[in-house]
Design an enzyme around this catalytic site. Structure first.
Site, short mmCIF file in Angstrom:
data_model
loop_
_atom_site.label_atom_id
_atom_site.label_comp_id
_atom_site.label_asym_id
_atom_site.label_seq_id
_atom_site.Cartn_x
_atom_site.Cartn_y
_atom_site.Cartn_z
N ARG A 27 -5.11 2.34 2.65
CA ARG A 27 -4.93 2.90 1.31
C ARG A 27 -3.78 3.89 1.24
NH1 ARG A 27 -9.72 2.48 -1.93
NH2 ARG A 27 -9.29 4.48 -2.91
N TRP A 76 -4.04 11.77 0.70
CA TRP A 76 -2.67 11.43 0.33
C TRP A 76 -2.17 12.59 -0.52
CZ3 TRP A 76 0.44 10.21 -3.94
CH2 TRP A 76 1.58 9.43 -3.67
N ASN A 101 -11.12 12.56 -4.36
CA ASN A 101 -9.97 11.74 -4.76
C ASN A 101 -9.71 12.01 -6.23
OD1 ASN A 101 -10.04 10.60 -2.24
ND2 ASN A 101 -10.80 8.61 -2.93
N GLY A 102 -8.43 12.03 -6.62
CA GLY A 102 -8.08 12.25 -8.01
C GLY A 102 -7.23 13.49 -8.17
N GLU A 484 10.96 -8.57 -7.26
CA GLU A 484 9.89 -8.48 -6.26
C GLU A 484 10.48 -8.45 -4.85
OE1 GLU A 484 6.06 -8.40 -4.51
OE2 GLU A 484 6.90 -7.74 -6.41
N LYS A 488 9.94 -5.38 -2.13
CA LYS A 488 9.40 -5.55 -0.79
C LYS A 488 10.34 -4.94 0.26
CE LYS A 488 5.63 -7.27 -1.75
NZ LYS A 488 5.71 -6.36 -2.87
N GLU A 491 10.17 -1.14 0.11
CA GLU A 491 8.85 -0.62 0.49
C GLU A 491 8.69 -0.52 2.00
OE1 GLU A 491 5.36 -1.75 -2.64
OE2 GLU A 491 6.26 -3.42 -1.60
N HIS A 507 28.48 -5.72 -15.91
CA HIS A 507 28.12 -4.51 -16.65
C HIS A 507 27.75 -3.36 -15.72
CE1 HIS A 507 28.24 -6.67 -20.48
NE2 HIS A 507 27.68 -7.69 -19.82
N LYS A 605 -1.94 2.05 -0.94
CA LYS A 605 -2.27 0.70 -1.38
C LYS A 605 -2.84 0.69 -2.79
CE LYS A 605 -2.95 -3.73 -1.00
NZ LYS A 605 -1.80 -4.64 -1.06
#
Length: 610
Positions: A27, A76, A101-102, A484, A488, A491, A507, A605
């Site tokens: 996570r 985190w 969490n939060g 995408e 990737k 990341e 442009h 995650k």
């Protein structure tokens, strides 16, 4: 984001707490900690460490821990840098311990109030105010559960929290608002966690707390209250053998395993939903036929990779089903004034079903005038799945790698099926529908063929080892696939990468082109290929190095630095198939860079906070 586990048992719990944290490492986190005590003990053992859970494991080897009740957490960082002091659990006067969490939005206001009550703060976190607030609500005759009930009334923001109190040594109290929490019912023990997988080794009976729920657990009972403080019963979900699925098998990383799982996962998904007569509208829910007949427009909301899936779907929904379709990033959509067209189907997409911004949009949409709300999700027990009117489950299985792979392609399958189901009511001919069905059935075989290109992709990856930037190009439905691919690469390899529609090169992006900026192009044989080739010539004329994935090498003769030829495939499914080489390229570049592929820095995650 973050991981919570709590266990109250007749036996020792420290091993279960650690295992629960390890199950939730995917996570994303930067520190960890736990607090445990025994049923006859009046002293809590608290251990916290910055870094990986392995650091926490090493620390507790030096401290015998025989406690039978405990809470643990992987953090985190949001408020406060990743340090041992900022790691959870946080405590108040050594009596109340909390994991959370939060984000507590009014933590500064609460901190000022609590300091006036002589509470000392040890950390920079918003979570510490919860511990002190609960402690302040406790009295001689007030239970921990009652104190938590009162404390959460003062909290603004989101939370999933677990609390223990030294005077109630076999009790854990947990509550949720805007962040997921699950209760596990075991034998001689009960458990809480932010992720079902964290406790799947110890029980197959789960209760998913609903918004505003609060629960008190002991080893032999669980009592739940709803947001109105009424005692309630929630359905028990039985799911077996979840814990067995979390291993890499023969693969070096979860991400690689999940890339190679895509053919079989999509084959299973198609077998479950694509009959001889096509996609059944009831696949999306019992009320889907009645609802789909009325749909006149589609609004898609998602984040990250799921947003890219939505952008692909817009081409299908408008081009095949003839329905106007708008696609927006959830974090932007939720904060602007909206005009809802009549009979608009609201579609939210999320791998986890717990993405905070997407859930906020889903909840807004309930009373905003949409015809109905469809969730496309990988987790049947998630908030998104439970709160949507209609649901399509992608059935990709647990996805552990932070960089989404199989979740993306199964979302695309679901969205193409949605196009079929809606198109049937909007002029999609039986012939066209049959052609799409055949294209769908060809996906697993085409995916397997592309997997065999891995040796060529490994060779291509060597070019990127010392690069710092990359540009991805695509046109039409393949521009989101380029997006995408860029996502990737950034990341997991930490290379700065961005995607552009190839027609926009003039442009601005052409200013970046030189021999140090590799340009990756998605170039299938479609109606826009000739346009794309002209764009690639512009790159070549300025000294750029082109790395092209396409079908016909001859059409790019003399232009590209390296060309990887993909097998012939139906044009409709090309976006799904062309995703795979970009995933493999990113993976093998990250291998060369030596990054943490499954848990890239600074990322989580499941993004369960705003």
């Amino acid at each position: 984001m973050c991981g919570i586990i709590g266990v109250t048992s007749e036996d020792r719990v420290v091993e279960k707490l650690i295992n629960g944290l390890l199950r939730q490492e995917y996570r994303g986190y930067d520190s960890s900690g736990l607090a445990v005590f025994g049923k006859d003990s009046n002293q809590v053992q608290l251990v916290k460490r910055a870094g990986k859970v392995s650091e926490l494991q090493n620390a507790i080897k030096e401290v015998p821990m025989t406690g039978t009740t405990g809470i643990a957490h992987t953090r985190w960082a949001t408020h406060g840098i990743p340090t041992e002091k900022n790691a959870h659990p946080h405590h108040s006067r050594g009596e109340v311990y909390v994991v959370h969490n939060g984000i507590i939005e009014n933590h500064q206001e609460l901190r000022t109030t609590l300091k006036a009550l002589d509470y000392d703060f040890e950390s920079e976190t918003d979570t510490e105010v919860i511990a002190h607030l609960i402690h302040a609500k406790l009295g001689n005759s007030v239970s921990l559960a009652e104190a938590v009930k009162e404390a959460v009334k003062d909290l603004k923001g989101t939370y999933a929290l677990g609390a223990i109190h030294i005077k109630e040594p076999q009790v854990i109290v947990a509550a949720r608002k805007g962040s997921p929490l699950v209760l596990g019912l075991g034998q001689g023990e009960n458990l809480i966690a932010s992720d079902q997988l964290a406790i799947a080794d110890y029980t197959d009976k789960f209760i998913f707390l609903e918004e505003g729920d609060l629960v008190e657990i002991t080893p032999d009972k669980a009592i739940l209250w709803d947001e109105n403080n009424l005692e309630v019963e929630r359905p028990v979900v039985v799911e077996k053998a979840l814990g067995e699925t979390i291993n890499k098998g023969e693969y070096r990383h979860f991400m690689l395993k999940e890339i190679f799982e895509q053919p079989i996962k999509i084959k299973e998904l198609l077998e479950g939903h694509l009959t001889e007569s096509g996609v059944q509208q009831e696949t999306f829910g019992p009320m889907a036929p009645e609802i789909f007949e009325k749909v006149e427009a589609v609004q898609i909301v998602a984040c990250g990779t799921s947003y890219h899936a939505g952008l692909v779907a817009r081409h299908w929904l408008e081009g095949l089903a003839g329905l106007p379709c708008s696609v927006e990033v959830a974090s932007e959509f939720r904060y602007r004034n909206k005009v809802v067209a009549p009979n608009t189907l609201f579609v939210s997409i999320s791998q986890s079903g717990e993405t905070a911004d997407t859930l906020a949009c889903l909840r807004f949409s309930k009373d905003a005038g949409y015809l109905a709300r469809l969730g496309i999700c990988n987790v049947p027990t998630s908030s998104l799945s439970r709160e949507s009117d209609l649901v399509f489950l992608t059935r990709a299985g647990p996805e552990i790698g932070v960089a989404s792979t199989k979740a993306f392609t199964t979302q695309l399958i679901g969205l193409l099926m949605l196009t079929l189901a809606l198109g049937r009511n909007h002029g999609l001919s039986a012939t066209a529908e049959g052609r799409i069905n055949e294209a769908l059935r060809a996906v697993p075989e085409s995916l397997n063929a592309v997997m065999k290109l891995e040796p060529l992709i490994i060779k291509m990856a060597e070019v990127f080892d010392h690069k710092e930037h990359a540009l991805f190009l695509g046109r039409g439905i393949h521009y989101p696939i380029a997006m995408e691919g860029a996502l990737k690469l950034k990341e997991i390899s930490y290379i700065h990468a961005e995607a552009y529609p190839a027609g926009e090169l003039k442009h601005g992006p052409l200013a970046l082109i030189d021999s140090e900026m590799p340009v990756i192009a998605v170039a299938p044989n479609d109606d826009l290929l000739e346009k794309l080739k002209s764009n690639l010539q512009e790159v070549k004329a300025r000294g750029g190095e082109l790395y092209v994935f396409g079908h016909s090498h001859e059409s790019h003769e003399g232009t590209v630095t390296q060309f990887i030829e993909l097998p012939e495939m139906p044009e409709l499914i090309a976006p799904i198939i062309y995703t795979i080489p970009l995933q493999l390229l990113s993976y093998h570049v990250a291998i060369l860079k030596g990054t943490d592929i499954d848990q890239p820095r600074n990322l989580a995650k499941s993004v369960t906070v705003e």
